[in-house]
Motif scaffolding. Structure first.
Motif, short mmCIF file in Angstrom:
data_model
loop_
_atom_site.label_atom_id
_atom_site.label_comp_id
_atom_site.label_asym_id
_atom_site.label_seq_id
_atom_site.Cartn_x
_atom_site.Cartn_y
_atom_site.Cartn_z
N THR A 44 0.82 -1.16 -0.03
CA THR A 44 -0.03 -0.02 0.06
C THR A 44 0.75 1.39 0.01
O THR A 44 1.88 1.30 0.72
CB THR A 44 -0.96 0.10 1.06
OG1 THR A 44 -0.05 0.03 2.50
CG2 THR A 44 -1.90 -1.00 1.22
N ALA A 45 0.52 2.07 -0.83
CA ALA A 45 1.41 3.36 -1.01
C ALA A 45 0.73 4.48 0.15
O ALA A 45 -0.32 4.69 -0.03
CB ALA A 45 1.32 4.01 -2.33
N ASN A 46 1.61 4.74 0.99
CA ASN A 46 1.14 5.50 2.24
C ASN A 46 1.35 6.98 1.74
O ASN A 46 2.53 7.40 1.27
CB ASN A 46 1.53 5.32 3.48
CG ASN A 46 1.56 3.87 3.77
OD1 ASN A 46 1.30 2.89 3.17
ND2 ASN A 46 1.42 3.69 5.23
N GLU A 114 -3.71 4.78 3.15
CA GLU A 114 -2.93 3.82 2.22
C GLU A 114 -3.65 3.27 1.21
O GLU A 114 -4.81 2.69 1.14
CB GLU A 114 -2.66 2.48 3.05
CG GLU A 114 -2.18 2.70 4.62
CD GLU A 114 -2.23 1.42 5.27
OE1 GLU A 114 -2.17 0.36 4.60
OE2 GLU A 114 -2.33 1.39 6.39
MG LIG Z 1 1.91 1.05 3.01
#
Ligand SMILES: [Mg+2]
Ligand SMILES: Cc1cc2nc3c(=O)[nH]c(=O)nc-3n(C[C@H](O)[C@H](O)[C@H](O)COP(=O)(O)O)c2cc1C
Ligand SMILES: Nc1ncnc2c1ncn2[C@@H]1O[C@H](COP(=O)(O)OP(=O)(O)O)[C@@H](O)[C@H]1O
Length: 219
Positions: A44-46, A114
């Motif tokens: 997950t891109a936070n 996220e």
């Molecule tokens: Mg992440």
């Protein structure tokens, strides 16, 4: 704890996003707790929660679906493939599922935003099967990410096991995909030549980064 009942296959109205959606969020991709890939196999891109806190204070914690674009200028050279053509300077709009909140399974004390970026809707879904693989791209920490939230899926829950959390996120991916495959939502990803001014403006916003001009390429 997650209620023991079947999940709906889609979320939100078929006719398209209803207020407060679409919700715009932006930020650089930052480090999280390092659990997404390692514990769950789901990267997950936070992004920082600041934009959310400042501009959308009433947005409740939970799981949502939407679309994202990554700034081609700050993507590392070897990551050019995320935006299709390595030499291309245009941003691709991709489907996404995301979580906003405190991750009750992990009992976080800070709120996180996220985003799991899914494969293009034109590709087969890797999460449609009982033994799923989740989409993995080359790392893009530091890249500016624009996110358009198009609908709400469910609240965040605690789970009896890691496996139960992963299975629910697998279903979230499928709900997000089926929701986005509806005509009124697909036009945020692919311009069918018939999109409204509002959708066009949102697509333009998605693919415009600080000094850049809008560069829209469908998938
Ligand atoms: Mg992440
Ligand atoms: C679609 C989606 C749904 C999620 N739902 C929950 C949830 O219901 N409960 C929870 O504790 N965490 C949930 N998470 C968050 C995961 O626990 C989280 O991705 C993981 O802790 C990774 O965090 P990290 O990015 O800080 O490494 C969800 C994540 C995604 C992408
Ligand atoms: N499909 C994807 N969606 C989101 N991020 C991805 C994806 N594939 C690879 N990544 C990369 O993986 C990183 C997230 O991995 P994760 O294990 O959640 O670490 P962190 O805890 O630092 O957020 C993202 O910041 C991004 O660079």
């Amino acid at each position: 704890m997650r209620p023991d009942k079947p999940r709906d296959p889609v979320a939100g109205p078929d006719a398209g996003p209803e207020p407060p959606y679409p919700v715009r969020l932006s930020g650089p991709v930052i480090k999280g707790f390092g659990r997404g890939s390692k514990d769950l196999g789901i990267p997950t891109a936070n992004i920082p929660a600041d934009d959310l806190t400042e501009n959308h204070p009433d947005l409740t914690s939970g799981v949502y679906y939407g679309v994202v674009a990554l700034d081609p200028k700050t993507l590392a050279h070897e990551n050019g493939s995320i935006n299709g053509d390595e030499k291309s300077s245009s941003a691709t709009i991709l489907p996404a599922v995301l979580s906003i909140g405190y991750n009750p399974f992990y009992k976080n004390t800070v709120r996180s935003v996220e985003i799991h970026i899914m494969p293009p809707l034109t590709q087969p879904s890797p999460t449609a099967v009982a033994q799923p693989t989740f989409n993995r791209l080359p790392d893009f920490y530091g890249t500016q990410l624009n996110l358009l939230i198009l609908g709400y899926i469910r609240p965040e829950y605690d789970y009896v096991s890691l496996e139960a959390l992963i299975e629910d996120i697998r279903i979230d991916c499928e709900v997000a995909r089926q929701s986005l495959l509806r005509k009124a939502y697909q036009q945020y990803i692919v311009d069918d030549g018939n999109v409204s001014d509002n959708v066009n403006e949102d697509r333009k916003w998605l693919t415009t980064f600080d000094s850049g001009s809008a560069n829209i390429s469908g998938i």
